[in-house]
Each structure stands twice: as structure tokens, then as C-alpha cells.
Design a protein around this motif. Structure first.
Motif, PDB file in Angstrom:
ATOM      1  N   GLY A  89       0.773  -1.237   0.000  1.00 16.89           N
ATOM      2  CA  GLY A  89       0.000   0.000   0.000  1.00 16.89           C
ATOM      3  C   GLY A  89       0.798   1.276   0.000  1.00 16.89           C
ATOM      4  O   GLY A  89       0.223   2.369   0.098  1.00 16.89           O
ATOM      5  N   ARG A  90       2.108   1.210  -0.152  1.00 17.76           N
ATOM      6  CA  ARG A  90       2.949   2.421  -0.180  1.00 17.76           C
ATOM      7  C   ARG A  90       3.108   2.874  -1.630  1.00 17.76           C
ATOM      8  O   ARG A  90       4.146   2.665  -2.267  1.00 17.76           O
ATOM      9  N   VAL A  91       2.053   3.500  -2.162  1.00 23.33           N
ATOM     10  CA  VAL A  91       2.017   3.836  -3.587  1.00 23.33           C
ATOM     11  C   VAL A  91       3.098   4.859  -3.943  1.00 23.33           C
ATOM     12  O   VAL A  91       3.754   4.756  -4.985  1.00 23.33           O
ATOM     13  N   GLY A  92       3.292   5.859  -3.104  1.00 24.04           N
ATOM     14  CA  GLY A  92       4.317   6.860  -3.390  1.00 24.04           C
ATOM     15  C   GLY A  92       5.696   6.241  -3.506  1.00 24.04           C
ATOM     16  O   GLY A  92       6.465   6.562  -4.412  1.00 24.04           O
ATOM     17  N   ALA A  93       6.037   5.350  -2.573  1.00 21.74           N
ATOM     18  CA  ALA A  93       7.334   4.670  -2.624  1.00 21.74           C
ATOM     19  C   ALA A  93       7.426   3.783  -3.858  1.00 21.74           C
ATOM     20  O   ALA A  93       8.476   3.708  -4.514  1.00 21.74           O
ATOM     21  N   ALA A  94       6.327   3.104  -4.197  1.00 19.85           N
ATOM     22  CA  ALA A  94       6.321   2.230  -5.375  1.00 19.85           C
ATOM     23  C   ALA A  94       6.611   3.027  -6.639  1.00 19.85           C
ATOM     24  O   ALA A  94       7.409   2.610  -7.494  1.00 19.85           O
ATOM     25  N   VAL A  95       5.967   4.192  -6.774  1.00 14.97           N
ATOM     26  CA  VAL A  95       6.190   5.032  -7.953  1.00 14.97           C
ATOM     27  C   VAL A  95       7.623   5.551  -7.985  1.00 14.97           C
ATOM     28  O   VAL A  95       8.273   5.581  -9.042  1.00 14.97           O
ATOM     29  N   ALA A  96       8.156   5.947  -6.844  1.00 13.52           N
ATOM     30  CA  ALA A  96       9.532   6.459  -6.793  1.00 13.52           C
ATOM     31  C   ALA A  96      10.524   5.391  -7.234  1.00 13.52           C
ATOM     32  O   ALA A  96      11.441   5.665  -8.035  1.00 13.52           O
ATOM     33  N   TYR A  97      10.363   4.172  -6.733  1.00 16.69           N
ATOM     34  CA  TYR A  97      11.268   3.097  -7.143  1.00 16.69           C
ATOM     35  C   TYR A  97      11.061   2.749  -8.619  1.00 16.69           C
ATOM     36  O   TYR A  97      12.021   2.478  -9.347  1.00 16.69           O
ATOM     37  N   GLY A  98       9.805   2.741  -9.071  1.00 22.97           N
ATOM     38  CA  GLY A  98       9.540   2.439 -10.472  1.00 22.97           C
ATOM     39  C   GLY A  98      10.169   3.459 -11.400  1.00 22.97           C
ATOM     40  O   GLY A  98      10.753   3.105 -12.436  1.00 22.97           O
ATOM     41  N   GLN A  99      10.071   4.731 -11.065  1.00 23.79           N
ATOM     42  CA  GLN A  99      10.663   5.768 -11.917  1.00 23.79           C
ATOM     43  C   GLN A  99      12.188   5.704 -11.900  1.00 23.79           C
ATOM     44  O   GLN A  99      12.835   5.927 -12.932  1.00 23.79           O
ATOM     45  N   ALA A 100      12.770   5.375 -10.750  1.00 17.98           N
ATOM     46  CA  ALA A 100      14.225   5.202 -10.691  1.00 17.98           C
ATOM     47  C   ALA A 100      14.658   4.064 -11.609  1.00 17.98           C
ATOM     48  O   ALA A 100      15.658   4.168 -12.331  1.00 17.98           O
ATOM     49  N   ALA A 101      13.897   2.963 -11.570  1.00 16.80           N
ATOM     50  CA  ALA A 101      14.214   1.834 -12.451  1.00 16.80           C
ATOM     51  C   ALA A 101      14.071   2.227 -13.911  1.00 16.80           C
ATOM     52  O   ALA A 101      14.905   1.867 -14.750  1.00 16.80           O
ATOM     53  N   LEU A 102      13.029   2.977 -14.232  1.00 17.72           N
ATOM     54  CA  LEU A 102      12.771   3.345 -15.626  1.00 17.72           C
ATOM     55  C   LEU A 102      13.884   4.217 -16.193  1.00 17.72           C
ATOM     56  O   LEU A 102      14.264   4.074 -17.357  1.00 17.72           O
ATOM     57  N   ARG A 103      14.431   5.117 -15.384  1.00 16.18           N
ATOM     58  CA  ARG A 103      15.517   5.975 -15.881  1.00 16.18           C
ATOM     59  C   ARG A 103      16.716   5.134 -16.319  1.00 16.18           C
ATOM     60  O   ARG A 103      17.318   5.385 -17.371  1.00 16.18           O
ATOM     61  N   THR A 104      17.066   4.150 -15.509  1.00 17.14           N
ATOM     62  CA  THR A 104      18.203   3.294 -15.867  1.00 17.14           C
ATOM     63  C   THR A 104      17.870   2.420 -17.061  1.00 17.14           C
ATOM     64  O   THR A 104      18.689   2.256 -17.978  1.00 17.14           O
ATOM     65  N   LYS A 105      16.693   1.860 -17.085  1.00 16.49           N
ATOM     66  CA  LYS A 105      16.326   0.952 -18.173  1.00 16.49           C
ATOM     67  C   LYS A 105      16.259   1.687 -19.508  1.00 16.49           C
ATOM     68  O   LYS A 105      16.582   1.129 -20.551  1.00 16.49           O
ATOM     69  N   ARG A 106      15.861   2.939 -19.480  1.00 13.01           N
ATOM     70  CA  ARG A 106      15.888   3.734 -20.710  1.00 13.01           C
ATOM     71  C   ARG A 106      17.330   3.945 -21.162  1.00 13.01           C
ATOM     72  O   ARG A 106      17.627   3.824 -22.360  1.00 13.01           O
ATOM     73  N   ARG A 107      18.217   4.249 -20.220  1.00  9.97           N
ATOM     74  CA  ARG A 107      19.627   4.448 -20.592  1.00  9.97           C
ATOM     75  C   ARG A 107      20.236   3.177 -21.161  1.00  9.97           C
ATOM     76  O   ARG A 107      21.045   3.232 -22.090  1.00  9.97           O
ATOM     77  N   MET A 108      19.827   2.006 -20.652  1.00  3.46           N
ATOM     78  CA  MET A 108      20.370   0.725 -21.094  1.00  3.46           C
ATOM     79  C   MET A 108      19.548   0.095 -22.223  1.00  3.46           C
ATOM     80  O   MET A 108      19.800  -1.040 -22.621  1.00  3.46           O
ATOM     81  N   HIS A 109      18.566   0.843 -22.731  1.00  2.00           N
ATOM     82  CA  HIS A 109      17.734   0.363 -23.849  1.00  2.00           C
ATOM     83  C   HIS A 109      17.118  -1.007 -23.534  1.00  2.00           C
ATOM     84  O   HIS A 109      16.998  -1.860 -24.415  1.00  2.00           O
ATOM     85  N   ASP A 110      16.716  -1.187 -22.278  1.00  2.00           N
ATOM     86  CA  ASP A 110      16.154  -2.461 -21.824  1.00  2.00           C
ATOM     87  C   ASP A 110      14.642  -2.449 -22.047  1.00  2.00           C
ATOM     88  O   ASP A 110      13.864  -2.119 -21.149  1.00  2.00           O
ATOM     89  N   ASP A 111      14.199  -2.800 -23.264  1.00  2.00           N
ATOM     90  CA  ASP A 111      12.781  -2.740 -23.587  1.00  2.00           C
ATOM     91  C   ASP A 111      11.959  -3.665 -22.690  1.00  2.00           C
ATOM     92  O   ASP A 111      10.839  -3.334 -22.295  1.00  2.00           O
ATOM     93  N   PHE A 112      12.491  -4.850 -22.409  1.00  2.00           N
ATOM     94  CA  PHE A 112      11.809  -5.786 -21.529  1.00  2.00           C
ATOM     95  C   PHE A 112      11.580  -5.144 -20.165  1.00  2.00           C
ATOM     96  O   PHE A 112      10.467  -5.143 -19.622  1.00  2.00           O
ATOM     97  N   GLY A 113      12.632  -4.575 -19.601  1.00  2.38           N
ATOM     98  CA  GLY A 113      12.519  -3.928 -18.299  1.00  2.38           C
ATOM     99  C   GLY A 113      11.647  -2.687 -18.341  1.00  2.38           C
ATOM    100  O   GLY A 113      10.913  -2.395 -17.388  1.00  2.38           O
ATOM    101  N   ILE A 114      11.709  -1.942 -19.450  1.00  4.11           N
ATOM    102  CA  ILE A 114      10.857  -0.757 -19.585  1.00  4.11           C
ATOM    103  C   ILE A 114       9.387  -1.168 -19.565  1.00  4.11           C
ATOM    104  O   ILE A 114       8.553  -0.536 -18.907  1.00  4.11           O
ATOM    105  N   GLY A 115       9.063  -2.252 -20.268  1.00  3.51           N
ATOM    106  CA  GLY A 115       7.683  -2.721 -20.270  1.00  3.51           C
ATOM    107  C   GLY A 115       7.202  -3.075 -18.875  1.00  3.51           C
ATOM    108  O   GLY A 115       6.101  -2.681 -18.451  1.00  3.51           O
ATOM    109  N   LEU A 116       8.023  -3.822 -18.132  1.00  6.48           N
ATOM    110  CA  LEU A 116       7.653  -4.189 -16.769  1.00  6.48           C
ATOM    111  C   LEU A 116       7.494  -2.961 -15.878  1.00  6.48           C
ATOM    112  O   LEU A 116       6.575  -2.877 -15.052  1.00  6.48           O
TER     113      LEU A 116
END
Length: 703
Positions: free
Chosen positions: A584-611
Motif C-alpha cells: 500500500g505504499r504507492v508513493g514509494a512504489a512510484v519512486a522506485y519504479g521511476q528510478a528503475a525506468l531511468r536506468t532501463k531507458r539508458r540501457m535500452h532495456d525494452d523488456f525492463g521498460i515494459g515491466l
């Protein structure tokens, strides 16, 4: 769902296209009449330039755009669908045949596919094009090849040389061959122009070169060093002695046009001996290469390493090589016709086998260094470097597969596990690994075989193939030496991954236990160890043991941060976001998700970007932001449509997305949901990712 897609990937034109107005109109008309148009003609006549300009002009006619597939670096025809998918940025990692995935991906779209340089893969090109045209009604193909593909409904256009002036002509500036000579010469000699004094020599030169653009450009590059009249005289002499001087070059398929062979041979003759030798030796490279590779592969007592840089620059000045400045340094490329000539000399010198062996050894060494550096702070740099060397890695693997015992191929393919896995080439990696495993003899060292089996199992798990991952785990265990602790860890990681894919939480937990127990040991970080930790975290999360999952993920993050590793850390951040969402910690979930997305975009990880986009959609839904959730679901679906394996087929992740879809549709109604979903799906992916990374603002639950 068809959607609006990018306009294509055609490169910017770096030099002007001279003439060809009538030919361009002919090609444009042909592409409107036939779904397959093939431009044929001799090497160096300008087929590629004409095709690219025509494709650019035709781009507005195709909703899906114009896409270039460069085939000259490709030796293995079975990888042709992979090369097309790579050009289209289709990163499907399932176990389905790539040709089938391509047809499904393209169905319902209208686009122009430019297949450049088909002649060495005519059979594979013909079969692939025929299958795709039959399966995709909106597909059109424009091919360049020295010979037709002979596939219905092929329309063949023979590209002729540029018009040349008649002997004694005085009005020269409206002649395309002359215009090309003047423009290219002016690039290095700004004052060059046609005058009454040099008019006859200009006519003589263009006529001798018969209007072949490559031949004219080679001549223009030499005008800086040789007077025009002397250059024309040398060409006349070269033409007379051509057959004797080119005895080393055995190009039987197809025969060289005599004027082109004259110009190339003459350019070769004007090179210094060391330049000629380097020209021959760099012909073993596929695609482009850097100076370091040239030094490692080509240098010896005849070509001192210290001289390679200057020799490369000299060949670039003479238009034998093309200099390519890139974000990761200077690289060089050779036109196919000039590479063929150099390869012919290399064979004649008796050096081809040795140079190919040295090329393979260099890229084996690069793979070893990349594997050692991958789980560290240099990971983004290694990503760029290895992707930039993809063509040469393929060439090295083809050379290794041609060796008798198969050990070299198995060693290279297995060492590249980090590349296949981390850079998104699971399908291709398994293609090479299976060939190498089939070829390798029983005498292959157990360590090499075990590492290759681990690599194939890892890629199978990436593809959601639990059965293959477990089968490779069993084979790896049997092949490994008794004291091979790394292989034992790999076996456990594969079995834990299979448990996650199947939803067998007990197996995932049991098999990940050794990696968890030794996570703080002094051993080096490994993909296998980190993968096992992630599997354990997933099992905890799905099983409702959220605090235990977060504890594992905090350890994983700390381990990655110690080394500066980013890719596996971003996987951990994604899983942490899922765990935070589950409690139920939606704010924390979004923060971690956005942190992951920044790296996955840099690494062109389409699989990870989708997740990750799926996770952010779930977060928006949990926060009551149904329109944002629908738009992010559309973006994620767009990404999955190019990856082919939604939610990695993990049952819990699939179910979570379906529930998010249901709730968003219920909150918005069908029409509003469909509109928001299409906005995410139809838009540009980069714009969608920027939207996903926008600050969520205040008010997100974070209990």
C-alpha cells in the motif's frame, strides 16, 4: 492494434546526390506499381544512394515509414529476420521463430523496407521477402543487389552509370559525371573547377571511368596529390595493364566492371605499400571498427602498431575508408566494393586464415574484458561498446564456428552471456549457443561447456521458457567440474528462475537459498547470484511476505551500489516498487519504479521498460488516477508489442495488469478508457516514457 509508428530509420545524407532525377522518378513509380522493386547494377554504381533517396521521398506514402536494413555485415542468412527486426527496433525475446514474429508485428501496417546489399544472401533474402510479402499486405520492399531476387512480383531496375561527356565535348557542367567529379574534388581542393586548360583531361577521365560514381569519387580524392592530366594518364596506363596487375584478386561472383576495377586497382597502386597491406587486412572487419581493433588485429613486424593510426587516416584521406566520428570515439568503415578488393588481396597474400583467427581472438578478448567489467560502474560504456561491435562479434562467431573442434565458438558464445542477456539479444544468443553446443566435441573443457549451458539457460529463462532453463541447469550440473562453485550457483539460479516463471514459489525459495546465504561473501558479484536474489524477492512478494522481500532487495541494492552496477540494480528497484505497492505504499512504489525506468531507458532495456511502465500503471490505478493508468497501460502494451513477452509470462504479474485494466475501464467507461489507452499506445515511445517519469505530485498513499 496498428497505431501510429515512427517514420523510420533512414540515415541523413552526408553528401549531395548528383543527377539521377529520371531514375528517382522511375523508382518511385515502380514502388507504386509493385510491392518488390530490386535495384541491380555493378558495384559502385550508386544503388544504395538511389534507394535511400527514393525511400526518403516515398516515406510520406507509408504510414509506418521507410526502414533501412543494412545486410553487408551479415554472413549467416538464417539471421536475416533478426537483422530486419533489429532495424525495426523489434526486440522480441520469446522462443517463437523471428520470421513469424516479424510477420505478426508488421501485419496491419504500411511501410517500406529497404534491404541493402542482398547479393551475398540472395537465397535467404528471397525466402524471407516472399514469406513477409505473403503475410503482410501493407509491406513494400525496395532491395539493392547485384542480381535479382527472382521472387514474384519483383520489378527489376538496372541502375546505369552516370552520363559522361562525348569526346571533344565543350558543354561539360550539365554532365552528371563531371558534376560529381567537380563537387567531390572541391571537398579537398576548394578551388578546383573545369577550365579551358583542363577540359580535355576532365572528359578523358570521366569517359575512362565510364560514369561509375565510386570510381569517380576515388579519382577525385587523388586530385589533391596528382595533377589532373597526370592522373588521367595513369588511369590510361592502368587500364592497359589491368589483367596482369590484378592477378591476386579473384572476384568471380559477380565479375567486376572493367572501369571500376581499373579505378580501384589504380587507387590501390597509388597507395604506399603499408597502406595497401592495411587495406587488405582491415577487410576482415565486418561493419565498422576502431583504431584499437585495427592495431590488435592488423599490426605485426610488417605493420608496426605505432603506424596504424596514421595509416588509417591516410586511407580515409584517399576515400578507401570512411571516417565515422561517434559518441564513443572514432571508427572507420569500408565500402563493400573496396572491402571485396582488399579481401581478394588478402587471400592472394595467403593471410586470410591468419587474419580471421586474429580477428576472432581480439573479439574473444573483448568479450572476456566486457564480462569482467559488466557488473560495475562502466556498465553503460560497455553496453555502448558491445552493441557497437555487434557486427564484428557475429563475424568472430562465424569464424569460430568454422573451426573444427568447436571449443572456440563455445567459449566465445558462452563468454558473451552478459551481452546476450544485458543488451537484449536472447534470441540471437541462443542461435549461436545451440550451434556451438552441437559442434563442440567431448574433449571441450567442462568449464567452457558449463558456462555455455548456463548462458543458454539464462536466455531461456529470459524468454519465459521454464522447461528449457531447467533442462540446461541439469546439463550444466552434469558438465561442470566437481569444484566449480560458479557453475553450482548458475544451476541454482536457473532452477529458481524456472520456479518463478511457473509460479512454484517453494522451488524459487529453495533454489535461491545458497545465493542468499553467501550474498555477503568476498566472491565477485555475478549475474547468477543477483538473479537468484531477485527470484527470492519475487517469491516473497507473491507469497505475501513483503518485509522479507524488501530485506532481500535492500541487500541486492547495496551489493550493486558497492560496484556501481546499474542494470541489475534497476531490476531490484522494479521489484522493490512491486513490493511497496503490495503493502500500500504507492508513493514509494512510484519512486522506485521511476528510478528503475531511468536506468532501463539508458540501457535500452525494452523488456525492463515494459515491466516498469506496467508497475507505474498499477501505481496510478492504486492512487485512483484511472486515466493515467489507462494511458500507461497503452504505452506498456506498445512496448510489449515489440518485445513479444508481456509481463515475462509470470502469472502474478499478468494477473495484476489484468486487474488494473479492469478497474481503470470500470472507473472511466469504455470510451474514455479506450481513448486514454490509445493515447499511450499510438504516441512516440520516448514521449510516453517522459510522461511516465513526470512527478506524480502530492497525495499519493504511502502508508
Amino acid at each position: 492494434m496498428a497505431g501510429k509508428w515512427q517514420a523510420g530509420n533512414l540515415p541523413a545524407e552526408l553528401t549531395s546526390l548528383i543527377g539521377r532525377g529520371n531514375e528517382l522518378e522511375q523508382v518511385r513509380r515502380a514502388c507504386r506499381r509493385s510491392r518488390l522493386v530490386t535495384l541491380t547494377g555493378v558495384g559502385g554504381v550508386g544503388k544504395t544512394r538511389l534507394a535511400l533517396r527514393a525511400a526518403a521521398d516515398l516515406r510520406p506514402a507509408y504510414a509506418g515509414g521507410s526502414w533501412l536494413v543494412e545486410l553487408s555485415p551479415l554472413d549467416d542468412g538464417t539471421l536475416l529476420p533478426h537483422a530486419i527486426a533489429e532495424a525495426l527496433r523489434l526486440t522480441d525475446q520469446t522462443t517463437r521463430p523471428m520470421a513469424e514474429v516479424l510477420a505478426e508485428h508488421l501485419f496491419g501496417r504500411e511501410l517500406l523496407l529497404v534491404l541493402d546489399t542482398c547479393e551475398h544472401l540472395v537465397g535467404a533474402c528471397a525466402a524471407t521477402v516472399e514469406a513477409l510479402l505473403a503475410a503482410v499486405p501493407g509491406l513494400h520492399v525496395l532491395a539493392t543487389s547485384r542480381r535479382p531476387l527472382e521472387v514474384d512480383p519483383e520489378l527489376v531496375i538496372v541502375v546505369e552509370p552516370l552520363p559522361v561527356p562525348a569526346a571533344g565535348a565543350t558543354a561539360l557542367l550539365d554532365q552528371d559525371a563531371v558534376t560529381l567529379l567537380v563537387e567531390r574534388a572541391a571537398e579537398t581542393m576548394p578551388t578546383f573547377e573545369v577550365t579551358d586548360t583542363n577540359r580535355d583531361d576532365v572528359v578523358r577521365l570521366c569517359r575512362r571511368l565510364e560514369g561509375i560514381p565510386l570510381a569517380i569519387e576515388l579519382a577525385a580524392a587523388r586530385l589533391r596529390d596528382l595533377p589532373l592530366g597526370h592522373l588521367a594518364d595513369r588511369l590510361e596506363d592502368r587500364f592497359a595493364t589491368l589483367e596482369d596487375d590484378l592477378a591476386l584478386v579473384q572476384e568471380a561472383d559477380p565479375p567486376w566492371h572493367q572501369a571500376l576495377r581499373t579505378a580501384v586497382g589504380w587507387s590501390h597502386e597509388l597507395c604506399e605499400p603499408a597502406e595497401r597491406l592495411l587495406w587488405a587486412r582491415v577487410s576482415v572487419f565486418s561493419g565498422d571498427f576502431d583504431a584499437e581493433a585495427a592495431r590488435r588485429v592488423c599490426a605485426d613486424e610488417r605493420l608496426p602498431e605505432a603506424d596504424i593510426g596514421l595509416l588509417l587516416d591516410a586511407l580515409a584521406d584517399e576515400s578507401i575508408l570512411t571516417w565515422l566520428p561517434t559518441g564513443s570515439g572514432e571508427r572507420y568503415r569500408m565500402l563493400d566494393t573496396l572491402r571485396e578488393y582488399g579481401a581478394g588481396w588478402l587471400r592472394g597474400l595467403g593471410e586470410e586464415e591468419e587474419l580471421r583467427r586474429r580477428h576472432r581472438a581480439h573479439y574473444q578478448d573483448l568479450a572476456v574484458r566486457g564480462a569482467a567489467g559488466w557488473l560495475g560502474s562502466g556498465q553503460p560504456t560497455w553496453y555502448d561498446r558491445m552493441v557497437g561491435e555487434h557486427d564484428n562479434l557475429r563475424a568472430a562467431l562465424e569464424t569460430a564456428l568454422g573451426e573444427r573442434d568447436g571449443a572456440a565458438a563455445l567459449d566465445l558464445a558462452g563468454t558473451l552471456a552478459f551481452f546476450w542477456y544485458g543488451c537484449g539479444y536472447a534470441k540471437e544468443g541462443r542461435h549461436y549457443l545451440r550451434q556451438a553446443l552441437d559442434l563442440a566435441s567431448e574433449q571441450t573443457p567442462g568449464k567452457i561447456r558449463a558456462r555455455a549451458l548456463w548462458a543458454d539457460g539464462l536466455l531461456a529463462a529470459t524468454q519465459g521458457d521454464a522447461a528449457a532453463a531447467e533442462a540446461r541447469a541439469e546439463e550444466c550440473e552434469a558438465a561442470a567440474d566437481d569444484d566449480d562453485a560458479f557453475a553450482a550457483l548458475c544451476v541454482k539460479a536457473l532452477r529458481s528462475s524456472a520456479g518463478v516463471i511457473r509460479g512454484d514459489l517453494e522451488q524459487a525459495m529453495t533454489e535461491s537459498e545458497p545465493a542468499y546465504a553467501m550474498r555477503w561473501s568476498d566472491d565477485d558479484l555475478t549475474i547468477a547470484g543477483l538473479l537468484a536474489l531477485m527470484c527470492r524477492a519475487v517469491a516473497h512478494t507473491v507469497g505475501g511476505r513483503i518485509e522479507e522481500a524488501i530485506s532481500v532487495l535492500e541487500d541486492l541494492r547495496a551489493l550493486c551500489d558497492q560496484r556501481g552496477e546499474q542494470a541489475m540494480r534497476s531490476h531490484g528497484d522494479l521489484l522493490r516498487g512491486q513490493a511497496e505497492l503490495a503493502r500500500g505504499r504507492v508513493g514509494a512504489a512510484v519512486a522506485y519504479g521511476q528510478a528503475a525506468l531511468r536506468t532501463k531507458r539508458r540501457m535500452h532495456d525494452d523488456f525492463g521498460i515494459g515491466l516498469t511502465v506496467d508497475l507505474l500503471a498499477l501505481g496510478a490505478g492504486a492512487a485512483g488516477r484511472a486515466e493515467r493508468a489507462a494511458r500507461l497501460l497503452g504505452l506498456a502494451q506498445r512496448i510489449w508489442s515489440t518485445h513479444g513477452q508481456a509481463q515475462a509470462s509470470v502469472p502474478a504479474w499478468v494477473a495484476a495488469r489484468q486487474e488494473c485494466e479492469r478497474q481503470a475501464r470500470e472507473a472511466l467507461g469504455d470510451d474514455a478508457y479506450g481513448s486514454a489507452f490509445r493515447a499511450g499506445y499510438d504516441g512516440e515511445v520516448e514521449a510516453g516514457i517522459a510522461y511516465a517519469l513526470e512527478p506524480e505530485g502530492e497525495g499519493l498513499p504511502n502508508v
